[in-house]
Write a protein that holds these residues in place. Structure first.
Motif, PDB file in Angstrom:
ATOM      1  N   ASP A 115       0.840  -1.199   0.000  1.00  0.00           N
ATOM      2  CA  ASP A 115       0.000   0.000   0.000  1.00  0.00           C
ATOM      3  C   ASP A 115       0.877   1.252   0.000  1.00  0.00           C
ATOM      4  OD1 ASP A 115      -2.272  -1.595   0.194  1.00  0.00           O
ATOM      5  OD2 ASP A 115      -2.578  -1.216   2.335  1.00  0.00           O
ATOM      6  N   ALA A 116       0.316   2.341  -0.491  1.00  0.00           N
ATOM      7  CA  ALA A 116       0.991   3.638  -0.456  1.00  0.00           C
ATOM      8  C   ALA A 116       0.009   4.664   0.114  1.00  0.00           C
ATOM      9  CB  ALA A 116       1.460   4.057  -1.840  1.00  0.00           C
ATOM     10  N   LEU A 117       0.552   5.649   0.807  1.00  0.00           N
ATOM     11  CA  LEU A 117      -0.262   6.671   1.458  1.00  0.00           C
ATOM     12  C   LEU A 117       0.366   8.025   1.195  1.00  0.00           C
ATOM     13  CD1 LEU A 117      -2.624   7.185   3.536  1.00  0.00           C
ATOM     14  CD2 LEU A 117      -0.872   7.036   5.314  1.00  0.00           C
ATOM     15  N   VAL A 118      -0.465   9.017   0.859  1.00  0.00           N
ATOM     16  CA  VAL A 118       0.001  10.394   0.695  1.00  0.00           C
ATOM     17  C   VAL A 118      -0.724  11.261   1.715  1.00  0.00           C
ATOM     18  CG1 VAL A 118       0.141  12.388  -0.836  1.00  0.00           C
ATOM     19  CG2 VAL A 118       0.447  10.082  -1.770  1.00  0.00           C
ATOM     20  N   LEU A 119       0.070  11.925   2.550  1.00  0.00           N
ATOM     21  CA  LEU A 119      -0.446  12.828   3.570  1.00  0.00           C
ATOM     22  C   LEU A 119      -0.141  14.262   3.151  1.00  0.00           C
ATOM     23  CD1 LEU A 119       0.998  10.928   6.648  1.00  0.00           C
ATOM     24  CD2 LEU A 119      -1.400  10.950   5.931  1.00  0.00           C
ATOM     25  N   PRO A 120      -1.161  15.045   2.781  1.00  0.00           N
ATOM     26  CA  PRO A 120      -0.901  16.451   2.476  1.00  0.00           C
ATOM     27  C   PRO A 120      -0.360  17.166   3.710  1.00  0.00           C
ATOM     28  CG  PRO A 120      -3.115  15.817   1.791  1.00  0.00           C
ATOM     29  CD  PRO A 120      -2.567  14.691   2.616  1.00  0.00           C
ATOM     30  N   ALA A 121       0.426  18.197   3.496  1.00  0.00           N
ATOM     31  CA  ALA A 121       0.963  18.991   4.608  1.00  0.00           C
ATOM     32  C   ALA A 121      -0.173  19.366   5.554  1.00  0.00           C
ATOM     33  CB  ALA A 121       1.646  20.238   4.076  1.00  0.00           C
ATOM     34  N   GLY A 122       0.076  19.185   6.846  1.00  0.00           N
ATOM     35  CA  GLY A 122      -0.900  19.521   7.872  1.00  0.00           C
ATOM     36  C   GLY A 122      -1.720  18.359   8.367  1.00  0.00           C
ATOM     37  N   THR A 123      -1.646  17.213   7.687  1.00  0.00           N
ATOM     38  CA  THR A 123      -2.475  16.061   8.053  1.00  0.00           C
ATOM     39  C   THR A 123      -1.896  15.329   9.256  1.00  0.00           C
ATOM     40  OG1 THR A 123      -3.145  15.796   5.751  1.00  0.00           O
ATOM     41  CG2 THR A 123      -3.535  13.929   7.221  1.00  0.00           C
ATOM     42  N   GLY A 124      -2.688  15.215  10.306  1.00  0.00           N
ATOM     43  CA  GLY A 124      -2.250  14.515  11.504  1.00  0.00           C
ATOM     44  C   GLY A 124      -2.150  13.024  11.270  1.00  0.00           C
ATOM     45  N   HIS A 125      -1.156  12.406  11.912  1.00  0.00           N
ATOM     46  CA  HIS A 125      -1.005  10.955  11.848  1.00  0.00           C
ATOM     47  C   HIS A 125      -0.328  10.444  13.113  1.00  0.00           C
ATOM     48  CE1 HIS A 125       2.274  12.923   9.657  1.00  0.00           C
ATOM     49  NE2 HIS A 125       3.057  11.868   9.858  1.00  0.00           N
ATOM     50  N   CYS A 126      -0.694   9.210  13.482  1.00  0.00           N
ATOM     51  CA  CYS A 126      -0.225   8.616  14.722  1.00  0.00           C
ATOM     52  C   CYS A 126      -0.283   7.093  14.594  1.00  0.00           C
ATOM     53  CB  CYS A 126      -1.137   9.078  15.868  1.00  0.00           C
ATOM     54  SG  CYS A 126      -0.832   8.298  17.466  1.00  0.00           S
ATOM     55  N   HIS A 127       0.760   6.414  15.033  1.00  0.00           N
ATOM     56  CA  HIS A 127       0.812   4.954  15.057  1.00  0.00           C
ATOM     57  C   HIS A 127      -0.077   4.435  16.182  1.00  0.00           C
ATOM     58  CE1 HIS A 127       2.743   0.932  15.354  1.00  0.00           C
ATOM     59  NE2 HIS A 127       2.546   1.120  16.633  1.00  0.00           N
ATOM     60  N   LEU A 128      -0.939   3.463  15.886  1.00  0.00           N
ATOM     61  CA  LEU A 128      -1.770   2.830  16.908  1.00  0.00           C
ATOM     62  C   LEU A 128      -1.292   1.417  17.221  1.00  0.00           C
ATOM     63  CD1 LEU A 128      -5.327   3.972  15.757  1.00  0.00           C
ATOM     64  CD2 LEU A 128      -3.903   4.950  17.569  1.00  0.00           C
ATOM     65  N   GLU A 129      -1.099   0.605  16.188  1.00  0.00           N
ATOM     66  CA  GLU A 129      -0.609  -0.760  16.377  1.00  0.00           C
ATOM     67  C   GLU A 129      -0.078  -1.270  15.047  1.00  0.00           C
ATOM     68  OE1 GLU A 129      -3.490  -3.890  17.179  1.00  0.00           O
ATOM     69  OE2 GLU A 129      -5.068  -2.675  16.271  1.00  0.00           O
ATOM     70  N   ALA A 130       0.759  -2.307  15.137  1.00  0.00           N
ATOM     71  CA  ALA A 130       1.356  -2.844  13.915  1.00  0.00           C
ATOM     72  C   ALA A 130       1.924  -4.233  14.175  1.00  0.00           C
ATOM     73  CB  ALA A 130       2.467  -1.923  13.419  1.00  0.00           C
ATOM     74  N   SER A 131       2.145  -4.959  13.093  1.00  0.00           N
ATOM     75  CA  SER A 131       2.860  -6.224  13.188  1.00  0.00           C
ATOM     76  C   SER A 131       4.324  -5.932  13.495  1.00  0.00           C
ATOM     77  CB  SER A 131       2.731  -7.004  11.875  1.00  0.00           C
ATOM     78  OG  SER A 131       3.299  -6.279  10.796  1.00  0.00           O
ATOM     79  N   ASP A 132       5.029  -6.926  13.996  1.00  0.00           N
ATOM     80  CA  ASP A 132       6.441  -6.745  14.354  1.00  0.00           C
ATOM     81  C   ASP A 132       7.301  -6.361  13.153  1.00  0.00           C
ATOM     82  OD1 ASP A 132       5.899  -7.314  16.996  1.00  0.00           O
ATOM     83  OD2 ASP A 132       6.514  -9.419  16.836  1.00  0.00           O
ATOM     84  N   ASP A 133       6.881  -6.757  11.957  1.00  0.00           N
ATOM     85  CA  ASP A 133       7.690  -6.506  10.759  1.00  0.00           C
ATOM     86  C   ASP A 133       7.217  -5.291   9.956  1.00  0.00           C
ATOM     87  OD1 ASP A 133       5.320  -7.738   9.933  1.00  0.00           O
ATOM     88  OD2 ASP A 133       6.292  -8.909   8.361  1.00  0.00           O
ATOM     89  N   PHE A 134       6.327  -4.476  10.532  1.00  0.00           N
ATOM     90  CA  PHE A 134       5.816  -3.302   9.818  1.00  0.00           C
ATOM     91  C   PHE A 134       6.954  -2.332   9.537  1.00  0.00           C
ATOM     92  CE2 PHE A 134       3.382   0.865  10.024  1.00  0.00           C
ATOM     93  CZ  PHE A 134       2.746   0.703   8.804  1.00  0.00           C
TER      94      PHE A 134
END
Length: 184
Positions: A115-134
């Motif tokens: 997957d690919a993600l584009v965050l425009p300037a100003g967009t909030g983001h935060c890690h919640l959970e992930a696999s060990d190999d993320f």
């Protein structure tokens, strides 16, 4: 680039970049977010012959060819933050992760390998959970050489909004699509 997109599962039947999911988040007075849509490009399945290093090489080549400078590999911070002077793109190299986008009252988004993600300037983001190999590859537009890291803080808000308004728009998304289609 058609072959690279195909290997990453990011091409449609014609070889063009897949259409992204588009999400817009409101300003919450702590995180400005953006009137430009956050773009989530969903992989249809990465070629099984590619290991993580090969996936990274494909994302680096694809991003670079479309004016996005690959910068670092890693994860996302586990606190709400944003960047006011650059757009940010991620390519998922391995595993899965769930992020909260748009601030504390935003939406959760799960990302998987390819997957690919584009965050425009100003967009909030935060890690919640992930696999060990993320693992992510981050990239930034060629003309946006600097990067700031701002927490969700009302004291920073107004100055950040002014900086975000000055960030250039790109003609191409990191997969090679016409950004104007998604950011009109």
């Amino acid at each position: 680039m058609d072959e690279t997109r195909l290997e990453l599962g990011l091409a449609d039947a014609q070889g063009d970049p897949v259409a992204p999911e588009r999400m817009v988040f409101a300003d919450d007075e702590r995180i400005p977010n953006s009137r430009l849509a956050t773009l989530a490009f969903r992989s249809r399945g990465v070629s099984p012959v590619l290991d993580r290093e090969a996936i990274a090489e494909r994302f680096e080549r694809l991003f670079d060819a479309n004016g996005w400078r690959p910068s670092w590999c890693g994860g996302v911070y586990d606190y709400h933050h944003y960047h006011s002077i650059a757009h940010e793109a991620f390519g998922v190299l391995s595993g899965w992760g769930r992020l909260r986008l748009g601030g504390e009252r935003g939406d959760d988004l799960e990302l998987h390998t390819g997957d690919a993600l584009v965050l425009p300037a100003g967009t909030g983001h935060c890690h919640l959970e992930a696999s060990d190999d993320f693992l992510l590859l981050a990239a930034y537009p060629q003309d946006q050489r600097e990067l700031d890291l701002l927490p969700a803080d009302p004291a920073e808000h107004d100055a950040a909004v002014a900086r975000i308004a000055q960030v250039s728009r790109l003609s191409r998304d990191p997969l090679g699509g016409d950004t104007a289609r998604w950011w009109s």
